[in-house]
Design an enzyme around this catalytic site. Sequence first.
Site, mmCIF file in Angstrom:
data_model
loop_
_atom_site.group_PDB
_atom_site.id
_atom_site.type_symbol
_atom_site.label_atom_id
_atom_site.label_comp_id
_atom_site.label_asym_id
_atom_site.label_seq_id
_atom_site.Cartn_x
_atom_site.Cartn_y
_atom_site.Cartn_z
ATOM 1 N N TYR A 222 35.934 38.518 49.484
ATOM 2 C CA TYR A 222 35.624 37.121 49.177
ATOM 3 C C TYR A 222 34.138 36.859 49.399
ATOM 4 O O TYR A 222 33.566 37.354 50.368
ATOM 5 C CB TYR A 222 36.401 36.179 50.108
ATOM 6 C CG TYR A 222 37.894 36.212 49.946
ATOM 7 C CD1 TYR A 222 38.662 37.202 50.557
ATOM 8 C CD2 TYR A 222 38.551 35.241 49.214
ATOM 9 C CE1 TYR A 222 40.033 37.231 50.422
ATOM 10 C CE2 TYR A 222 39.933 35.251 49.074
ATOM 11 C CZ TYR A 222 40.662 36.250 49.681
ATOM 12 O OH TYR A 222 42.032 36.266 49.544
ATOM 13 N N HIS B 60 37.804 31.977 45.929
ATOM 14 C CA HIS B 60 38.624 33.051 45.379
ATOM 15 C C HIS B 60 37.986 34.392 45.686
ATOM 16 O O HIS B 60 36.774 34.494 45.828
ATOM 17 C CB HIS B 60 38.739 32.899 43.870
ATOM 18 C CG HIS B 60 39.549 31.725 43.444
ATOM 19 N ND1 HIS B 60 40.898 31.673 43.636
ATOM 20 C CD2 HIS B 60 39.202 30.568 42.851
ATOM 21 C CE1 HIS B 60 41.355 30.534 43.170
ATOM 22 N NE2 HIS B 60 40.345 29.833 42.688
ATOM 23 N N LYS C 89 39.598 39.969 38.695
ATOM 24 C CA LYS C 89 38.802 40.500 39.788
ATOM 25 C C LYS C 89 38.228 41.843 39.351
ATOM 26 O O LYS C 89 38.794 42.520 38.509
ATOM 27 C CB LYS C 89 39.661 40.688 41.040
ATOM 28 C CG LYS C 89 40.228 39.372 41.551
ATOM 29 C CD LYS C 89 40.878 39.526 42.862
ATOM 30 C CE LYS C 89 41.817 38.380 43.187
ATOM 31 N NZ LYS C 89 41.410 37.050 42.751
#
Lengths: 513, 321
Positions: free
Chosen positions: B250, B258, B289
């Site tokens: 993070y 997020h 991601k």
Amino acid sequence: MAASGTQSTPLQLDFSNELLSSSELFESRSRNHKIPVRGQKEFLPNNSEQQKTCLQKTLDEHWMLVTEERVERVGNLVNAEWIPEEKLVKLKSPAGKFWQTMGFSDQGKQCLFPEEALYLMECGNVQVFYQDLPLSLQEGYESFLSAVTVTFHQYQVFSHLKRLGYVVNRFDTRLPSLYRQQLNMPLSNNRLSKQLKRKWNQSPGYRLCNKKSISSPEISAGQHEGEINTNVPCSSLEAPGQLQTQKAFQGEILKSDPESKRAQGRNWWTNIPSTPQPDSFQPSIWYWDFSCIFFPDLGSYNANCACLPPPDPSLLPGALQVRECHMAKWHRNINMKQEQWSKQERQREQNRHGCNINDDQSVRQCRNWVEYLELVEKRRSLQHNKKPTHFREQEVLPLAQPRKCSSHRELLEHINIIQSYDLLAKNSRLPGSEQWRITFNVYQPDTEFKKSCPGKPYTRLCVCSFDGPVPNFHVLKQLSLQSSDVSMTYAVVDHGDVSFYSFKEFQLPTDVY
Amino acid sequence: MDGNETEPSTQSDEQYAGSSEWVDMKNTSDEEKAENQTVNINFCGSTPLLWRAADIKMCREEVGVIGTLVGSLARQPRQNVRLGRPLEILQEEARLLVESGKATALRHKELDENKGSRSKAVELYKARLEQSYEEQCALALEDKKAVLQRVMDEKQNDLKYDEGAEQAVRERLESLEKSFSFPRSAMAVQLCTARAGFSQCPEEHAFLAADWPMPRDERSETRFRVYKDLRRKGFYLTAAGKFGGDYLVYPGDPLRFHAHFIALCLTMDEKLPICDLLAIARLGSNVKKTVLLCSPQNSSDRGEETEEEVVYSSLQWSGIV
């Protein structure tokens, strides 16, 4: 005592700041029970004031929730005591509503399993004492959770499901298999047999049966079925174990073997030097000595005796009294049973054994269960070692002959070499593994759950971790067999996250007809 | 708590010295204060847990240890959305805390059986309970009085002044002192979360490095080096089991931001099957991601010019149309 200031000052000083003062305790009665809502997360920190205040607000709420201590009124708490020797928590005041789904009675005392007690401590329902001092949650975690009770991971799954409202209780690995249950085997678990006993005494049908005693032909059959009913759903009554025994009886009756007629003591019921261990808490081995339990000698029915002698009382549950049994009536009863089989069941039975087990001469020569099991074992090992001799001996033929098949489906069935595999089908004896076992039974929250008659669980759980290995097919099969007609779910714990997986059989659709 | 007040208690502690083990939570001598300030990591099986709220707060704010709360929330225990203490932390976090001297790893010992210290503790617990009851009793009386007083004031300020009603309230207020009773069952007690001072105080022992509950193999070493490096760069890390990786990375506090990366820790010479690589790359792009392959450099390979401790390669599944 409280009035004297000199004494109260050191008392105040001795405790950590997590201990609340009386005024804090008093104020907490008007505590807010709402949980603040967290807003949408953001993508990147940009050092803006708005983001900072937002983060601070969230953090403040977070710390408020984390720091909050449990405060309950004495009147709302159930007191209990931790007994480390027994790994149990015994209640010292009457149980609350949780008793509907948790706990059990042992010798008139209400007990909780450590995981149940810990969960109730977390819910603020129970205060557990050890040597007159209340245990903190931390001490509860540290003393209750261990490899012999429930591990930390298993407790995480337990409390996760409990918080969602599910009814979760321990799966007893010592519970006999379906097969053993149907053979009216004694339960090694003391607690369960106690439960059974109670059920028996309460059931009015049973008392009636007992009074009628020998005059009724149902007595022996009723005894069997009653026992089974308490353990397994009725639908599985006609499972292989029982059918096999019934067939065995029948075969002996039809072709009564002169030798067996004369054989002494060949009786299922009596002459068993049993060594029951009524009060041992440890998982005990079956205390039936199979080399001494003979097949019931129904073959001699035609000749000398018309009734079976009474069974050994040590083999019967509780206060049961069964006197000698008239076989003529029982015989009729068995035949009745046979007629009730549906075509499908008969088909399945035939498939399973290939042929009638009583046609097998070597099976008929077995005098008791041990000999029979040895025979089965011997055959199995032979089968394993067998070389595919038919390759050399027989002529090589095509799988399907032209014009022999009338449809695509039939053709496909003919050339189908590898049979599809059913997770539950073959009752192979896989050795159990230590690492993998079923831990919990799970019941759905909305159902009317009764502890005395829990019924069929919604699912059974095996707890594993992302750090550990993935269950292989062997494990899947073994646990599914153990779980029989209830689905298996694998609960995977990863640093506080619990996720559930289940392996389901999938039949590939065939669209050729 | 300021110095003046703590002075007498130090003396009283010395009187008890050695005999009473429970007097250890809020001691005032400098060494004990220092010990109290280090974070206590208690192992449950092989899982490192933090129990004290102050420890959890300090770890998050000063060391960036996030962890996962795994207990039921005190305020609303029967839900899974927000959980409460204890905080489960990663093995790497526990190791970093201990190695940096910020925490002591404690081993739990069996509940204390020492009769002498126990009976003393029981006595103290009972005395404290009694004291708490009397104080709560007094508080409840005050509370009730305040309510009646308020009612009376309202009555007096009322335009339609009713002498009879006011008189009734006044009488009730006067008789309250005598008639008031506070049932014991209404007393509030605290169900402690962390081990409290008055409890039996099992002697906890600090772990020696050799008895660390998790074996230290090459994999844990790799994970630890990656963890340390990412932490040093200011990222916050949590476990990424549900994404098939080692850490979720993070950019800011996970409460508000997020995760950007899924970190996968590999040694330099580790062979990763291509299907695993494809699977995680595909998964990463599905959850928006970036997958990071993180490999610590071997100290011998690292030349003078390369400062980097860990080599990072990102992996993105990109279709060319």
